[in-house]
Design a protein around this motif. Sequence first.
Motif, PDB file in Angstrom:
ATOM      1  N   VAL A 165       0.848  -1.184   0.000  1.00 34.43           N
ATOM      2  CA  VAL A 165       0.000   0.000   0.000  1.00 34.43           C
ATOM      3  C   VAL A 165       0.880   1.228   0.000  1.00 34.43           C
ATOM      4  N   GLY A 166       0.548   2.230  -0.753  1.00 35.21           N
ATOM      5  CA  GLY A 166       1.306   3.473  -0.699  1.00 35.21           C
ATOM      6  C   GLY A 166       1.581   3.974  -2.089  1.00 35.21           C
ATOM      7  N   GLU A 167       2.854   3.849  -2.558  1.00 30.80           N
ATOM      8  CA  GLU A 167       3.231   4.390  -3.846  1.00 30.80           C
ATOM      9  C   GLU A 167       2.694   3.534  -5.003  1.00 30.80           C
ATOM     10  N   GLU A 168       2.485   2.217  -4.744  1.00 32.89           N
ATOM     11  CA  GLU A 168       1.960   1.368  -5.805  1.00 32.89           C
ATOM     12  C   GLU A 168       0.437   1.409  -5.839  1.00 32.89           C
ATOM     13  N   ALA A 169      -0.131   1.002  -6.972  1.00 34.28           N
ATOM     14  CA  ALA A 169      -1.578   0.869  -7.052  1.00 34.28           C
ATOM     15  C   ALA A 169      -2.017  -0.313  -6.201  1.00 34.28           C
ATOM     16  N   GLU A 170      -3.275  -0.254  -5.754  1.00 35.34           N
ATOM     17  CA  GLU A 170      -3.829  -1.335  -4.950  1.00 35.34           C
ATOM     18  C   GLU A 170      -3.799  -2.634  -5.739  1.00 35.34           C
ATOM     19  N   ALA A 171      -3.316  -3.730  -5.100  1.00 30.17           N
ATOM     20  CA  ALA A 171      -3.238  -5.019  -5.784  1.00 30.17           C
ATOM     21  C   ALA A 171      -4.630  -5.624  -5.912  1.00 30.17           C
ATOM     22  N   THR A 172      -4.802  -6.455  -6.940  1.00 33.76           N
ATOM     23  CA  THR A 172      -6.073  -7.150  -7.136  1.00 33.76           C
ATOM     24  C   THR A 172      -6.190  -8.298  -6.140  1.00 33.76           C
ATOM     25  N   THR A 173      -7.380  -8.457  -5.570  1.00 36.96           N
ATOM     26  CA  THR A 173      -7.619  -9.496  -4.582  1.00 36.96           C
ATOM     27  C   THR A 173      -8.373 -10.657  -5.212  1.00 36.96           C
ATOM     28  N   GLY A 174      -7.951 -11.883  -4.862  1.00 31.97           N
ATOM     29  CA  GLY A 174      -8.571 -13.062  -5.408  1.00 31.97           C
ATOM     30  C   GLY A 174      -9.734 -13.566  -4.575  1.00 31.97           C
ATOM     31  N   GLN A 175     -10.260 -14.725  -4.965  1.00 36.95           N
ATOM     32  CA  GLN A 175     -11.446 -15.289  -4.311  1.00 36.95           C
ATOM     33  C   GLN A 175     -11.209 -15.637  -2.849  1.00 36.95           C
ATOM     34  N   HIS A 176      -9.963 -15.918  -2.475  1.00 40.93           N
ATOM     35  CA  HIS A 176      -9.652 -16.322  -1.108  1.00 40.93           C
ATOM     36  C   HIS A 176      -9.047 -15.173  -0.295  1.00 40.93           C
ATOM     37  N   GLY A 177      -9.099 -13.970  -0.843  1.00 39.99           N
ATOM     38  CA  GLY A 177      -8.585 -12.798  -0.132  1.00 39.99           C
ATOM     39  C   GLY A 177      -7.105 -12.569  -0.307  1.00 39.99           C
ATOM     40  N   GLY A 178      -6.434 -13.362  -1.153  1.00 37.83           N
ATOM     41  CA  GLY A 178      -5.016 -13.192  -1.391  1.00 37.83           C
ATOM     42  C   GLY A 178      -4.737 -12.273  -2.565  1.00 37.83           C
ATOM     43  N   ARG A 179      -3.468 -12.066  -2.837  1.00 37.81           N
ATOM     44  CA  ARG A 179      -3.079 -11.208  -3.962  1.00 37.81           C
ATOM     45  C   ARG A 179      -3.171 -12.009  -5.260  1.00 37.81           C
ATOM     46  N   LEU A 180      -3.824 -11.437  -6.258  1.00 34.74           N
ATOM     47  CA  LEU A 180      -4.043 -12.123  -7.521  1.00 34.74           C
ATOM     48  C   LEU A 180      -2.991 -11.665  -8.529  1.00 34.74           C
ATOM     49  N   LEU A 181      -2.187 -12.610  -8.995  1.00 37.83           N
ATOM     50  CA  LEU A 181      -1.135 -12.365  -9.974  1.00 37.83           C
ATOM     51  C   LEU A 181      -1.593 -12.966 -11.307  1.00 37.83           C
ATOM     52  N   GLU A 182      -1.729 -12.147 -12.345  1.00 36.43           N
ATOM     53  CA  GLU A 182      -2.321 -12.599 -13.605  1.00 36.43           C
ATOM     54  C   GLU A 182      -1.387 -12.336 -14.781  1.00 36.43           C
ATOM     55  N   LYS A 183      -1.453 -13.252 -15.775  1.00 35.18           N
ATOM     56  CA  LYS A 183      -0.689 -13.056 -17.003  1.00 35.18           C
ATOM     57  C   LYS A 183      -1.258 -13.992 -18.072  1.00 35.18           C
ATOM     58  N   ASP A 184      -1.697 -13.393 -19.158  1.00 36.34           N
ATOM     59  CA  ASP A 184      -2.156 -14.157 -20.325  1.00 36.34           C
ATOM     60  C   ASP A 184      -3.220 -15.194 -19.978  1.00 36.34           C
ATOM     61  N   GLY A 185      -4.201 -14.800 -19.170  1.00 30.12           N
ATOM     62  CA  GLY A 185      -5.295 -15.687 -18.832  1.00 30.12           C
ATOM     63  C   GLY A 185      -5.005 -16.675 -17.728  1.00 30.12           C
ATOM     64  N   LEU A 186      -3.750 -16.779 -17.299  1.00 31.49           N
ATOM     65  CA  LEU A 186      -3.377 -17.650 -16.184  1.00 31.49           C
ATOM     66  C   LEU A 186      -3.138 -16.800 -14.947  1.00 31.49           C
TER      67      LEU A 186
ATOM     68  N   VAL B 164      -2.198 -16.819 -10.419  1.00 27.53           N
ATOM     69  CA  VAL B 164      -1.892 -17.418  -9.116  1.00 27.53           C
ATOM     70  C   VAL B 164      -2.408 -16.462  -8.061  1.00 27.53           C
ATOM     71  N   GLU B 165      -3.222 -16.977  -7.161  1.00 30.67           N
ATOM     72  CA  GLU B 165      -3.632 -16.188  -5.994  1.00 30.67           C
ATOM     73  C   GLU B 165      -2.753 -16.627  -4.823  1.00 30.67           C
ATOM     74  N   LEU B 166      -2.041 -15.644  -4.206  1.00 30.93           N
ATOM     75  CA  LEU B 166      -1.056 -15.955  -3.171  1.00 30.93           C
ATOM     76  C   LEU B 166      -1.414 -15.243  -1.879  1.00 30.93           C
ATOM     77  N   ALA B 167      -1.370 -15.977  -0.796  1.00 31.47           N
ATOM     78  CA  ALA B 167      -1.653 -15.414   0.522  1.00 31.47           C
ATOM     79  C   ALA B 167      -0.747 -16.076   1.546  1.00 31.47           C
ATOM     80  N   VAL B 168      -0.829 -15.585   2.785  1.00 31.72           N
ATOM     81  CA  VAL B 168      -0.123 -16.223   3.901  1.00 31.72           C
ATOM     82  C   VAL B 168      -1.168 -16.801   4.829  1.00 31.72           C
ATOM     83  N   ALA B 169      -1.160 -18.123   4.991  1.00 29.32           N
ATOM     84  CA  ALA B 169      -2.108 -18.798   5.878  1.00 29.32           C
ATOM     85  C   ALA B 169      -1.636 -18.643   7.322  1.00 29.32           C
ATOM     86  N   GLU B 170      -2.507 -18.093   8.189  1.00 30.14           N
ATOM     87  CA  GLU B 170      -2.126 -17.848   9.578  1.00 30.14           C
ATOM     88  C   GLU B 170      -3.226 -18.281  10.550  1.00 30.14           C
TER      89      GLU B 170
END
Length: 422
Positions: free
Chosen positions: A40-61, A63-69
Amino acid sequence: MNVRTPALRWMLLLSTFALAACGGGGKTGEAHDHEAGEHVGEEAEATTGQHGGRLLEKDGLAVELAVAEDGTPPKFQAWLYRDGKPLPANAGTVEVRLTRLGGITETHHLRAQADGGLLGTAEVVEPHSFDVEVLANINGRSLRWAYPSYEGRTEIAAPIAQQTGIRVAPVGPGIIADEHEVQGLLTPVEGRVAKVAARFPGPVRRLAANVGDQVRAGQALASVESNLSLTTYTVSTPISGVVLARNAEVGSVAAEGTTLFEVADLSTLWVDLHVFGFDAQHIRAGSPVTLTRISDGAQAETTLERVLPGTATASQSTVARAVIANADGQWRPGSAITARVTVDRQPAELVVPVAALQRFRDWDVVFVRVGDAYEVRPVKLGKRDAQRVEVLSGLKAGDQVVVEQSYVVKADIEKSGASHDH
């Protein structure tokens, strides 16, 4: 990196120093959930996936990445997608590479789980502050993403750090002292106090000293006219020292044996410490003692000389006695003091000054410096004394830790929005 421009940030920080020094100043920075890569801050807000993690997208593929705690040690967790639709966990692989402050790297391999997600095999230790590289292979297609994900980190230019009194020192081994704090009083040493008396009765004709005067052994203090011989004799001090009391006036009649002056040699003083209960079982002669005068905080070092065999009747305390040098006369009889008596000294592999510690979220922390960057380090603490505390985990030997003005670094992190809630 999530920091404001140095000039703006320090204008804001300087306005809050007084509040931070008193332990005040709530967190004013932006907060975010503990999602992997959320920045958060200088970068744009990241896209959130279905499980509340960060959604990383490229060419239709994707990965949603989070930290399980959820009640377990934090681990990376991921889900795979194609054109927005979930894929089974065995449709690909995910590897997360982290670079922490100081160039420390670690790699997390995620394994397929029965619930359709992937889970890391290693704990993601705090702080969760690093540069992230995600390598994935989905249906035979290799993908890569990289982004910063910082928390508890800020940058302070060296001239500003020097100006504000921030000082760092390397972590290393040290000694933790087992100390007992007791109270006591300074008293003249027995045998070094003289009561100067009239030998024969008669009127006092002359007084040659006042309270506070320094006198030498044999120096005349008064003249008294004897009623028996009608001649004047001199009353002299038998010791060198300071006049503590004068009990006569010119013209007054001194009876035989009347104490006219009290003189004490105050070049050394007794420190009588009153030890109660459990402490009395541990304090022994020969123990190092740090004295602090209650009135003004003046300090001196000495050694416990003896523990008296009796018990003080009024207080039911044991009296432990030390001796303090007082050639300059700065310590005065009757002064109340506190004393830290060291009864044991134990080596520790890593120690930091107590002044280095701060509270950050619900952790005990110190701040580590690498270049101009400062970052929080949660630490597990062990034994401590009045000056030092043992660090059991969270640091390694040689880490450069802020040992003075650590609250300034904490305030800058909070003002720059580099802290967050779990």
